[in-house]
Design an enzyme around this catalytic site. Sequence first.
Site, PDB file in Angstrom:
ATOM      1  N   LYS A 184      36.733  27.941  40.804  1.00  0.00           N
ATOM      2  CA  LYS A 184      38.261  28.799  40.494  1.00  0.00           C
ATOM      3  C   LYS A 184      39.468  28.362  41.469  1.00  0.00           C
ATOM      4  CE  LYS A 184      40.145  32.943  40.240  1.00  0.00           C
ATOM      5  NZ  LYS A 184      40.134  33.912  40.274  1.00  0.00           N
ATOM      6  N   THR A 189      37.435  36.760  43.875  1.00  0.00           N
ATOM      7  CA  THR A 189      37.020  34.873  44.811  1.00  0.00           C
ATOM      8  C   THR A 189      37.736  34.739  46.100  1.00  0.00           C
ATOM      9  OG1 THR A 189      38.669  34.624  43.036  1.00  0.00           O
ATOM     10  CG2 THR A 189      38.956  33.358  44.562  1.00  0.00           C
ATOM     11  N   LYS A 223      46.407  34.887  48.730  1.00  0.00           N
ATOM     12  CA  LYS A 223      44.615  34.525  49.126  1.00  0.00           C
ATOM     13  C   LYS A 223      44.092  33.614  48.671  1.00  0.00           C
ATOM     14  CE  LYS A 223      41.741  37.214  47.372  1.00  0.00           C
ATOM     15  NZ  LYS A 223      41.253  36.579  46.531  1.00  0.00           N
TER      16      LYS A 223
HETATM   17  P1  NAP Z   1      42.499  45.263  43.285  1.00  0.00           P
HETATM   18  O1  NAP Z   1      43.423  46.096  41.856  1.00  0.00           O
HETATM   19  O2  NAP Z   1      43.419  45.537  44.563  1.00  0.00           O
HETATM   20  O3  NAP Z   1      40.594  45.686  43.709  1.00  0.00           O
HETATM   21  C1  NAP Z   1      39.797  45.728  45.004  1.00  0.00           C
HETATM   22  C2  NAP Z   1      39.072  46.238  45.198  1.00  0.00           C
HETATM   23  O4  NAP Z   1      37.945  45.677  46.304  1.00  0.00           O
HETATM   24  C3  NAP Z   1      39.518  47.912  44.977  1.00  0.00           C
HETATM   25  O5  NAP Z   1      38.357  48.830  44.266  1.00  0.00           O
HETATM   26  C4  NAP Z   1      39.044  48.353  46.549  1.00  0.00           C
HETATM   27  O6  NAP Z   1      38.659  49.552  46.892  1.00  0.00           O
HETATM   28  C5  NAP Z   1      37.930  47.483  46.642  1.00  0.00           C
HETATM   29  N1  NAP Z   1      37.902  46.674  48.466  1.00  0.00           N
HETATM   30  C6  NAP Z   1      39.052  45.866  49.102  1.00  0.00           C
HETATM   31  N2  NAP Z   1      38.274  45.899  50.213  1.00  0.00           N
HETATM   32  C7  NAP Z   1      37.245  47.006  50.904  1.00  0.00           C
HETATM   33  C8  NAP Z   1      36.003  46.738  51.679  1.00  0.00           C
HETATM   34  N3  NAP Z   1      36.691  47.033  52.551  1.00  0.00           N
HETATM   35  N4  NAP Z   1      34.980  47.723  51.653  1.00  0.00           N
HETATM   36  C9  NAP Z   1      35.516  47.910  50.144  1.00  0.00           C
HETATM   37  N5  NAP Z   1      35.542  47.856  49.063  1.00  0.00           N
HETATM   38  C10 NAP Z   1      36.944  46.847  49.488  1.00  0.00           C
HETATM   39  O7  NAP Z   1      42.268  43.524  43.013  1.00  0.00           O
HETATM   40  P2  NAP Z   1      41.907  43.151  42.238  1.00  0.00           P
HETATM   41  O8  NAP Z   1      43.004  42.553  41.246  1.00  0.00           O
HETATM   42  O9  NAP Z   1      40.910  44.097  41.074  1.00  0.00           O
HETATM   43  O10 NAP Z   1      40.720  41.554  42.567  1.00  0.00           O
HETATM   44  C11 NAP Z   1      39.316  42.046  43.364  1.00  0.00           C
HETATM   45  C12 NAP Z   1      39.054  40.209  43.309  1.00  0.00           C
HETATM   46  O11 NAP Z   1      38.864  39.157  41.758  1.00  0.00           O
HETATM   47  C13 NAP Z   1      39.757  39.314  44.006  1.00  0.00           C
HETATM   48  O12 NAP Z   1      38.898  38.682  44.761  1.00  0.00           O
HETATM   49  C14 NAP Z   1      40.686  39.096  43.334  1.00  0.00           C
HETATM   50  O13 NAP Z   1      41.439  37.886  43.936  1.00  0.00           O
HETATM   51  C15 NAP Z   1      40.190  38.225  41.858  1.00  0.00           C
HETATM   52  N6  NAP Z   1      40.248  38.177  40.552  1.00  0.00           N
HETATM   53  C16 NAP Z   1      41.926  39.028  40.315  1.00  0.00           C
HETATM   54  C17 NAP Z   1      42.234  38.688  39.168  1.00  0.00           C
HETATM   55  C18 NAP Z   1      42.936  39.995  38.369  1.00  0.00           C
HETATM   56  O14 NAP Z   1      43.995  39.170  37.154  1.00  0.00           O
HETATM   57  N7  NAP Z   1      43.847  40.884  39.165  1.00  0.00           N
HETATM   58  C19 NAP Z   1      42.021  37.833  38.402  1.00  0.00           C
HETATM   59  C20 NAP Z   1      41.092  37.160  39.048  1.00  0.00           C
HETATM   60  C21 NAP Z   1      39.923  37.316  39.890  1.00  0.00           C
HETATM   61  P3  NAP Z   1      40.130  50.482  47.346  1.00  0.00           P
HETATM   62  O15 NAP Z   1      40.036  50.928  46.243  1.00  0.00           O
HETATM   63  O16 NAP Z   1      39.669  51.545  48.333  1.00  0.00           O
HETATM   64  O17 NAP Z   1      40.706  50.219  47.614  1.00  0.00           O
END
Ligand code: NAP
Length: 292
Positions: free
Chosen positions: A171, A96, A239
Amino acid sequence: MKRIGFIGLGIMGKPMSLNLLKAGYPVTVYNRSRPAVDAVVAAGARVASSPKEVAQNSDVVITIVTDTPDVQQVVLGPNGVIEGARKGLVLIDMSTISPKVTRTISSELAKAGTAMLDAPVSGGDKGAREGTLTIMVGGPEDAFNECLPILQAMGKKVVRMGDSGAGQLTKLANQILVMGNIMGVCECLVFAKKAGLDQKRVIDSLSAGAASSWSLINLGPRAVDGDFAPGFKIKLLQKDLKLVLASANELNVALPASAMGHQLYNALEAAGMGEEGTQALIKIFEEMAGLR
Ligand code: NAP
């Protein structure tokens, strides 16, 4: 079958990539840190050492990383997807992020003949694990049709909303509801406790009626149990709310509930709870009701 590259194995990315493997796609993954990679490799994925290498070995590259600058970095930065991009490659960004920046990235990729879909998701960690996400897509119709089976391996409802950025705007509309829903759930549960009701029975009875919601059913029980482990982290909703409020300013539309929710979460972040799940909002309402 198309070769899929997958970048970002966080709470969402890891189970989504596992669902692609389960559907039979060959998947090459890249993640900045190692532990999540091991689990996906054990399920049959190949590993690449950079987003560029992922692109070189894939027909479709999926990114699901944290924020706008992170997508810019893995796509346009050094050793990014763009360095391995070629005519016919499709990038699907499922993070997102800003709709405006999405359009810029899409234009940059178009110069290499690479199409981009913005395809953010809703449905939380549960939807990611179960392959039941809602996926809101912006971008060229031919790329959408080409990638539809891939998206359907991760989601149950997949809708093309329009051109580049339209998925991200949808979204943001979703996040307005997410904010309003979780605030209502927390107020409701604190009210119920103060009234001497059994909170779990309240959730059970209300979840069959007109006030039901995904938040009530999935986050309500976690809030009642004091389980604040993140499905969706507060810092990520913050965010998204910043993106919502920036777009609202551009569109000249007032969103008072979203603005208030953003401020309440600011208070939780200031108290060091940004890594907790969004259901931790209940702590503020408990505090205000004298329950803490
Ligand atoms: P998360 O668990 O914090 O995972 C983030 C991922 O992105 C990790 O694999 C992280 O790597 C990687 N990452 C972040 N910055 C990076 C960079 N600069 N270079 C390379 N890798 C990077 O977050 P998440 O919950 O999966 O969410 C991911 C996205 O989906 C976000 O945009 C969020 O808003 C969206 N989303 C989340 C949900 C939810 O319920 N969780 C629902 C809908 C949408 P590392 O492992 O090395 O940190």
